[in-house]
Scaffold this motif. Structure first.
Motif, PDB file in Angstrom:
ATOM      1  N   PHE A  75       4.206  11.481   2.264  1.00 15.51           N
ATOM      2  CA  PHE A  75       4.156  11.542   0.489  1.00 15.51           C
ATOM      3  C   PHE A  75       3.951  13.089   0.268  1.00 15.51           C
ATOM      4  O   PHE A  75       3.470  13.372  -0.742  1.00 15.51           O
ATOM      5  CB  PHE A  75       2.575  10.906   0.441  1.00 15.51           C
ATOM      6  CG  PHE A  75       2.354   9.352   0.553  1.00 15.51           C
ATOM      7  CD1 PHE A  75       3.294   8.561   0.218  1.00 15.51           C
ATOM      8  CD2 PHE A  75       1.705   9.070   1.668  1.00 15.51           C
ATOM      9  CE1 PHE A  75       3.380   7.261   0.267  1.00 15.51           C
ATOM     10  CE2 PHE A  75       1.522   7.445   1.888  1.00 15.51           C
ATOM     11  CZ  PHE A  75       2.482   6.823   1.258  1.00 15.51           C
TER      12      PHE A  75
ATOM     13  N   THR B  26       1.321   6.944  -6.982  1.00 17.79           N
ATOM     14  CA  THR B  26       0.456   8.212  -7.562  1.00 17.79           C
ATOM     15  C   THR B  26       0.790   9.635  -7.440  1.00 17.79           C
ATOM     16  O   THR B  26       0.193  10.358  -8.164  1.00 17.79           O
ATOM     17  CB  THR B  26      -0.843   8.032  -6.977  1.00 17.79           C
ATOM     18  OG1 THR B  26      -0.855   8.344  -5.458  1.00 17.79           O
ATOM     19  CG2 THR B  26      -1.350   6.519  -6.813  1.00 17.79           C
ATOM     20  N   LYS B  27       1.712   9.798  -6.722  1.00 17.30           N
ATOM     21  CA  LYS B  27       2.273  11.173  -6.201  1.00 17.30           C
ATOM     22  C   LYS B  27       3.385  11.518  -7.292  1.00 17.30           C
ATOM     23  O   LYS B  27       4.618  11.745  -6.908  1.00 17.30           O
ATOM     24  CB  LYS B  27       2.608  11.339  -4.657  1.00 17.30           C
ATOM     25  CG  LYS B  27       1.766  10.694  -3.854  1.00 17.30           C
ATOM     26  CD  LYS B  27       0.643  11.456  -3.410  1.00 17.30           C
ATOM     27  CE  LYS B  27      -0.177  10.717  -2.299  1.00 17.30           C
ATOM     28  NZ  LYS B  27      -1.386  11.247  -2.044  1.00 17.30           N
TER      29      LYS B  27
ATOM     30  N   GLU C 290       0.888  -1.366  -0.289  1.00 17.47           N
ATOM     31  CA  GLU C 290      -0.111   0.029   0.016  1.00 17.47           C
ATOM     32  C   GLU C 290       0.910   1.268  -0.113  1.00 17.47           C
ATOM     33  O   GLU C 290       0.408   2.235  -0.659  1.00 17.47           O
ATOM     34  CB  GLU C 290      -0.761   0.097   1.079  1.00 17.47           C
ATOM     35  CG  GLU C 290      -1.979   1.108   1.087  1.00 17.47           C
ATOM     36  CD  GLU C 290      -3.068   0.865   2.111  1.00 17.47           C
ATOM     37  OE1 GLU C 290      -3.727  -0.107   2.335  1.00 17.47           O
ATOM     38  OE2 GLU C 290      -3.333   2.044   2.952  1.00 17.47           O
ATOM     39  N   PHE C 291       1.965   1.045   0.590  1.00 15.00           N
ATOM     40  CA  PHE C 291       2.818   2.381   0.829  1.00 15.00           C
ATOM     41  C   PHE C 291       3.229   2.765  -0.614  1.00 15.00           C
ATOM     42  O   PHE C 291       3.178   3.841  -1.006  1.00 15.00           O
ATOM     43  CB  PHE C 291       4.241   1.809   1.508  1.00 15.00           C
ATOM     44  CG  PHE C 291       5.192   2.957   1.546  1.00 15.00           C
ATOM     45  CD1 PHE C 291       5.195   4.252   2.243  1.00 15.00           C
ATOM     46  CD2 PHE C 291       6.537   2.593   0.818  1.00 15.00           C
ATOM     47  CE1 PHE C 291       6.059   5.204   2.020  1.00 15.00           C
ATOM     48  CE2 PHE C 291       7.484   3.665   0.776  1.00 15.00           C
ATOM     49  CZ  PHE C 291       7.402   4.850   1.216  1.00 15.00           C
ATOM     50  N   TYR C 292       3.840   1.725  -1.463  1.00 15.07           N
ATOM     51  CA  TYR C 292       4.313   1.988  -2.928  1.00 15.07           C
ATOM     52  C   TYR C 292       3.191   2.328  -3.658  1.00 15.07           C
ATOM     53  O   TYR C 292       3.302   3.112  -4.598  1.00 15.07           O
ATOM     54  CB  TYR C 292       5.034   0.713  -3.313  1.00 15.07           C
ATOM     55  CG  TYR C 292       6.478   0.771  -2.405  1.00 15.07           C
ATOM     56  CD1 TYR C 292       7.582   1.499  -2.907  1.00 15.07           C
ATOM     57  CD2 TYR C 292       6.737  -0.398  -1.663  1.00 15.07           C
ATOM     58  CE1 TYR C 292       8.842   1.419  -2.123  1.00 15.07           C
ATOM     59  CE2 TYR C 292       7.848  -0.250  -0.932  1.00 15.07           C
ATOM     60  CZ  TYR C 292       8.846   0.413  -1.006  1.00 15.07           C
ATOM     61  OH  TYR C 292      10.272   0.318  -0.522  1.00 15.07           O
ATOM     62  N   ALA C 293       2.175   1.506  -3.622  1.00 16.85           N
ATOM     63  CA  ALA C 293       1.052   1.793  -4.496  1.00 16.85           C
ATOM     64  C   ALA C 293       0.409   3.478  -4.398  1.00 16.85           C
ATOM     65  O   ALA C 293       0.260   3.930  -5.265  1.00 16.85           O
ATOM     66  CB  ALA C 293      -0.123   0.985  -4.344  1.00 16.85           C
ATOM     67  N   THR C 294       0.501   3.909  -3.077  1.00 22.60           N
ATOM     68  CA  THR C 294       0.154   5.195  -3.014  1.00 22.60           C
ATOM     69  C   THR C 294       1.237   6.153  -3.376  1.00 22.60           C
ATOM     70  O   THR C 294       1.151   7.092  -4.128  1.00 22.60           O
ATOM     71  CB  THR C 294      -0.011   5.498  -1.526  1.00 22.60           C
ATOM     72  OG1 THR C 294      -0.918   4.549  -0.915  1.00 22.60           O
ATOM     73  CG2 THR C 294      -0.436   6.935  -1.224  1.00 22.60           C
ATOM     74  N   ALA C 295       2.544   5.815  -3.052  1.00 17.27           N
ATOM     75  CA  ALA C 295       3.495   6.611  -3.550  1.00 17.27           C
ATOM     76  C   ALA C 295       3.628   6.922  -4.880  1.00 17.27           C
ATOM     77  O   ALA C 295       3.781   8.033  -5.461  1.00 17.27           O
ATOM     78  CB  ALA C 295       5.029   6.218  -3.072  1.00 17.27           C
TER      79      ALA C 295
END
Lengths: 237, 275
Positions: free
Chosen positions: B142, B85-86, B78-83
């Motif tokens: 983020f 997107t930024k 989840e950390f990388y999936a979110t990252a």
């Protein structure tokens, strides 16, 4: 199956030519007296269906020993190879080597020497002798060639430890292999990044898994660099 | 080989064993499924491992490790999936590409572990709710690129230590152990790359930082627990410092990564899990 086909069992119940992965054999024989009892009961002959391979025939060359010693000597052999390679790289740096590359490659040499000497001490009298290496196929003046060889050695080292972990029967040795393999993986990642930034793990499979190779495949790949003949037949399969 | 005969023999020697084996036999079926789902070589139905199970680790222990691993993989995925997107946070396309590579691996690890656990008749743990600001740590994870890299490095180095700490629990299940080792070394590759990214960070280079861990060194106080004990230089009773002229204390500690206990790992990960 945990017991491979036997070639002969003598009348006194002593096993001769019985080839069992030591993993299970050792646990099995822990039950004092039972090992002999079961073997003489002829159970081996009745073993069917799940035989996992042929007999272990001693070959020629340096013997790795048996059981965990064989696995540790296998690792010792690979660390000897890596240490010798980086010793050469540092002694005769390729043309155009950068300061940072020199620092990293010297670090890696030192780690591989630490691994090699650790195994030598840990194995004691069970250690295989020093191997004679053959790097005649590597052009040590060429950055591309040296880094390509380094990548081969590091990826192979990772694959070797990953593939051999399941053969280790002593928990402490497995932990030690784990402590070393992640350092080899760090080396592999850095070497790959020096070749092409971002390729640190680009060969992981679709499940995100690293390489794992059998000792037989590893030796086949490493053979060209090792002059000393090694008898890998006693390694677990 | 007639296993039943062997059990009878064993029972004569050890009356306690039969009771233990009875309760373990059902579990064995489930246990074997783990390997099947992982689609590796069939797990050898070995007497040796049956005995080890009878006296020590159980299939439930293996499932426990897989769920522990899954929790950490959820966190990373989840950390990388979110990252990723930024996108504007990343200074270079190469940086975003590296995060995308890692994101894909972590997502694959989650899928693999979930299917292995389900296939073995276990229940994958539910994904926790994460807080990548680290609760009271209040990190700009983020919104600040150096922080993003720091947190990523902490997660990866923790992951490496976590898998390493569980290897011995998986010994009786060779297929699962091999997969765990294959994940473990990929996490180490990630860690090495992230450390290399931080070293080369244009806005705040970290020339002392290497792909490997020197002593227990780390330059960000909040992630120091990740490196506790990495300065160990005695392996199997052998002092590594000075084992050869090239091996000083720094090299000795770099050459061996240390494991972390589950408690220590969960204390680190717990900062990022909403209670």
């Amino acid at each position: 199956m945990f017991i491979r086909k036997t070639r002969s069992v003598t009348s006194n119940g002593k096993e001769e030519g019985i080839a069992m992965p030591n993993v299970h054999r050792r646990t099995f024989l822990k039950y004092a007296g039972l090992g002999a009892a079961v073997i003489t009961a002829g159970s081996l002959a009745g073993c069917s269906g799940e035989d996992d391979g042929g007999d272990v025939t001693p070959g020629t060359g340096v013997s790795l020993g048996s059981g965990d010693f064989a696995v540790l000597n296998y690792a010792f052999a690979l660390e000897q190879l890596e240490a010798a390679f980086y010793t050469q790289v540092v002694a005769t740096p390729y043309s155009g080597i950068s300061d940072v590359e020199r620092i990293f490659l010297t670090d890696i040499r030192n780690h591989e020497i630490a691994h090699r000497e650790f195994f030598r001490k840990a194995l004691g009298t069970n250690a295989i002798p020093n191997l004679t290496v053959d790097f005649s196929t590597i052009d040590f003046t060429s950055r591309d060639k040296v880094l390509a060889a380094a990548k081969t050695f590091e990826d192979l080292g990772v694959a070797a430890y990953n593939g051999a972990g399941k053969f280790i029967t002593t928990p402490n040795y497995l932990v030690l292999a784990g402590k070393i393999v992640s350092v080899e993986a760090r080396h592999a990642a850095l070497i790959r990044d020096l070749i092409s930034n971002g390729s640190f793990a680009s060969d992981a499979d679709s499940n995100g898994l690293d390489f794992a190779k059998t000792p037989q495949d590893v030796f086949a790949a490493a053979k060209v660099y090792i002059k000393t003949e090694i008898d890998a037949n006693t390694l677990p399969k | 080989m007639n296993l039943q005969n062997i059990f009878s023999e064993l029972e004569k020697q050890d009356a306690e064993l039969s009771g233990r084996l009875d309760t373990r036999r059902d579990a064995m079926k489930q246990f074997r499924n783990i390997g099947r789902v992982l689609a590796l070589s069939a797990i050898p139905l070995a007497l040796g491992s049956m005995l080890k199970k009878a006296y020590g680790r159980t299939p439930q222990d293996v499932l426990g490790v897989l769920n522990y691993a899954l929790t950490l993989e959820y966190l990373e995925a989840e950390f990388y999936a979110t990252a990723i997107t930024k996108t504007s946070l990343f200074p270079t396309p190469a940086a975003l590409a590296a995060f995308t590579t890692i994101a894909n691996h972590e997502a694959a690890h989650v899928a693999l572990l979930k299917s292995a656990i389900s296939g073995a008749g276990g229940t994958p743990v539910t994904k926790p709710t994460f807080d990548f600001a680290g609760g009271s740590l209040n990190l700009p994870t983020f919104t600040d690129y150096p922080t993003l890299l720091t947190v990523a490095q902490a997660f990866e180095d923790t992951g490496v230590r976590a898998y390493k700490g569980k290897a011995t629990v998986l010994m009786e299940n060779p297929a699962v152990l091999t997969v765990a080792l294959q994940i473990h070394s990929v996490e180490a590759r990630h860690a090495a790359h992230l450390r290399y990214m931080r070293r080369n960070l244009a806005s705040a280079p970290q020339p002392a930082l290497k792909p490997w861990i020197t002593n227990a060194e780390n330059n960000v106080a909040i992630i120091q627990p990740v490196y506790a004990g990495e300065d160990n230089d005695v392996q199997a009773g052998i002092t590594i410092t000075g084992i050869a002229s090239q091996v000083d204390k720094a090299a000795a500690t770099e050459a061996f990564d240390e494991f972390l206990t589950e408690d220590a790992v969960l204390a680190i990960a717990g900062n990022f899990i909403k209670k």
